[in-house]
Design an enzyme around this catalytic site. Structure first.
Site, PDB file in Angstrom:
ATOM      1  CD  GLU A 109     -24.147 -61.847  -8.959  1.00  0.00           C
ATOM      2  OE1 GLU A 109     -24.980 -60.989  -9.312  1.00  0.00           O
ATOM      3  OE2 GLU A 109     -23.395 -62.452  -9.733  1.00  0.00           O
ATOM      4  CG  ASP A 110     -21.187 -62.058  -4.124  1.00  0.00           C
ATOM      5  OD1 ASP A 110     -21.471 -62.760  -5.103  1.00  0.00           O
ATOM      6  OD2 ASP A 110     -20.404 -61.105  -4.171  1.00  0.00           O
TER       7      ASP A 110
END
Ligand code: MN
Length: 496
Positions: free
Chosen positions: A81-82
């Site tokens: 996600e990051d």
């Protein structure tokens, strides 16, 4: 369990080695290196390097003696996600089991609390992820517990929302899963942000009640150990525990805010090897100190709904002081502290949702009902979202979520439109069922298709419940009609 201060990978590996001597520590180290590199240069709101967050969550799980595979996945949980590293990369480097867990938690996404609908949608995602693999929730709890520990670095509004969500949604789920330790952490960490005044008040009440009592309790614990030993009962552990604040707060509400009515602000736990030892200990305590009427509870022969087992008794102890005792075996203790997670402890390693535990789906629906009931007073909420969902399984164990009342045909269309169009029969839990049979939570459903089948029947529209099924059936019937019409037209055309 307190969060580890200044966590290191070395410390993590040492912890895991202690309870899982055969664990593949290389995988843990690789997961750490991989995540540290992916998060390189990123910082948390606190200013710390980002990797501290997954590492802390991993430490928390190691303290609870959780299966190392879950810990490896937790180290990697924010990577897709990051960072620019993808799930495919994780799959390539760590294989499908770890990648599957990371996918599960990634699907849950970050808390994006925009409006009620969005929120309910998040909830729905959470239930599906949970049904697919309970281990994802264990990771999510550890993730959330570390986030709650560092909440002071966020703006107040955000703090409140995250804490509220933890208190209202996550803690009840942890409770249902019988994970007492994580439930308690989630509650106490959130309590101070959601109800700051009450938190201070309850804390003061507890501190006052327990002030100066330490040596007294030490004495009782010593005497207990002694008496049990003399009677020939071996003990694994005898220790004191003070009641968690949020749990004390709720009890105070039930007891007219009168602390003298709460008998377990401090309790003594006795851990013994066998069930027989539990009952023997109870008898010994009662010859030593007089029990209070109506306070002897046998949760061994009658476990609480979440599976909790122990014997409880409250006695007039030395000097007439009222003390609660909780007696259990080590196995009961582990189950009480770690709940579902205890099943994934290293020595009892199990992968996916085991078939025999499909009753878990029913449990899940209960959790969901509880939570939706709680939220149902929110006016703006759409009725559709509130519809209770059921979780049913394909023979391979994949989870399909459907609204309550959905039928075998709805299920077929949710698998694939072709499966719906060609379905002629259904097996529900290995028995022949009807196409219009209403499915129940936890059913294992196998659709029988016939590739020669022309398409859906118009009658199906009478009983299907889902939007997907309805639209597919309608459009297919339209097509059938169209092709019938075109055949007719062709037939009517003069032959050349
Ligand atoms: Mn995270």
């Amino acid at each position: 369990m307190e969060i580890t201060k200044n966590p290191t990978i070395k410390g993590l590996l040492e912890k895991i080695k202690k309870y899982a001597p055969n664990a593949d520590l290389d995988v843990i180290r690789l997961a750490y290196d991989f995540a540290a590199e992916a998060h390189q240069g990123q910082t948390r709101k606190s200013g710390e390097p980002y990797i501290i967050h997954p590492l802390s969550a991993a430490h928390y799980l190691a303290d609870s003696k959780i299966d190392p595979t879950i810990i490896a996945a937790t180290l990697l949980h924010d990577v897709p996600e990051d960072t620019t590293v993808t799930l495919e990369d994780i799959q390539k480097n760590f294989g499908s089991e770890i990648a599957g867990l990371v996918r599960g938690i990634t699907k849950l996404g970050k808390l994006k609390y925009r409006g009620v609908e969005r929120y309910i949608e998040n909830l729905r995602k959470m239930f599906i992820a949970m049904a697919e693999d309970v281990r994802v929730m264990i990771m999510k709890f550890a993730d959330r517990i570390h986030n709650l520990n560092t909440l002071e670095h966020l703006p107040p509004q955000k703090r409140y929302r995250i804490a509220l969500e933890s208190l209202e949604i996550y803690a009840p789920i942890a409770n249902r899963l019988g994970m007492d330790d994580m439930k308690g952490e989630l509650e106490d960490l959130s309590f101070q942000y959601v109800y700051p005044k009450e938190y201070q008040r309850v804390k003061a009440i507890r501190d006052e009640k327990l002030a100066g009592k330490e040596s007294y309790f030490e004495k009782i614990i010593g005497k207990t150990k002694n008496q049990l030993q003399q009677a020939g009962v071996k003990t694994v552990n005898v220790y004191g525990r003070s009641k968690r604040l949020y749990s004390l707060y709720q009890k105070l509400i039930r007891k007219d805010n009168e602390i003298t009515n709460v008998y377990d602000t401090f309790a003594i736990r006795i851990i013994v090897p066998t069930v027989a030892d539990c009952y023997a200990s109870l008898g010994i305590l009662h010859t030593l100190w007089k029990p209070l009427k109506g306070r002897i509870k046998d949760y061994i022969s009658q476990p609480k709904p979440n599976g909790y087992q122990s014997l409880h008794t409250t006695v007039f102890s030395e000097g007439g002081e009222i003390v609660e005792f909780q007696i259990r075996t080590q196995k009961m203790h582990d189950e009480a502290e770690y709940g579902v997670a205890a099943h994934w402890h290293y020595d009892e390693f199990g992968s996916r949702l085991p078939k025999r535990e499909i009753k878990w789906a029913k449990e899940l629906a209960e959790i969901q009902k509880d939570i939706l009931n709680k939220l149902s007073d929110l006016e703006e909420m759409k009725v559709d979202f509130l519809q209770t969902r059921i979780f049913v399984f394909t023979p391979k164990g994949d989870v399909i979520d459907l609204p309550e009342g959905a039928t075998a045909v709805d299920f077929a269309y949710h698998i694939h439109s072709d499966v719906g169009d060609k379905c002629t029969g259904v097996m529900i839990n290995d028995k022949m069922g009807k196409l219009d049979s209403e499915l129940k939570n936890g059913d294992v459903v196998e659709v029988i298709t016939d590739k020669n089948r022309k398409g859906p029947s118009q009658d199906w529209l009478q009983f299907v419940k889902t939007h997907t099924a309805k639209t597919q059936i309608k459009s297919n019937i339209k097509e059938q009609n169209n092709s019938t019409i075109s055949k007719l037209l062709k037939a009517m055309l003069p032959r050349k």
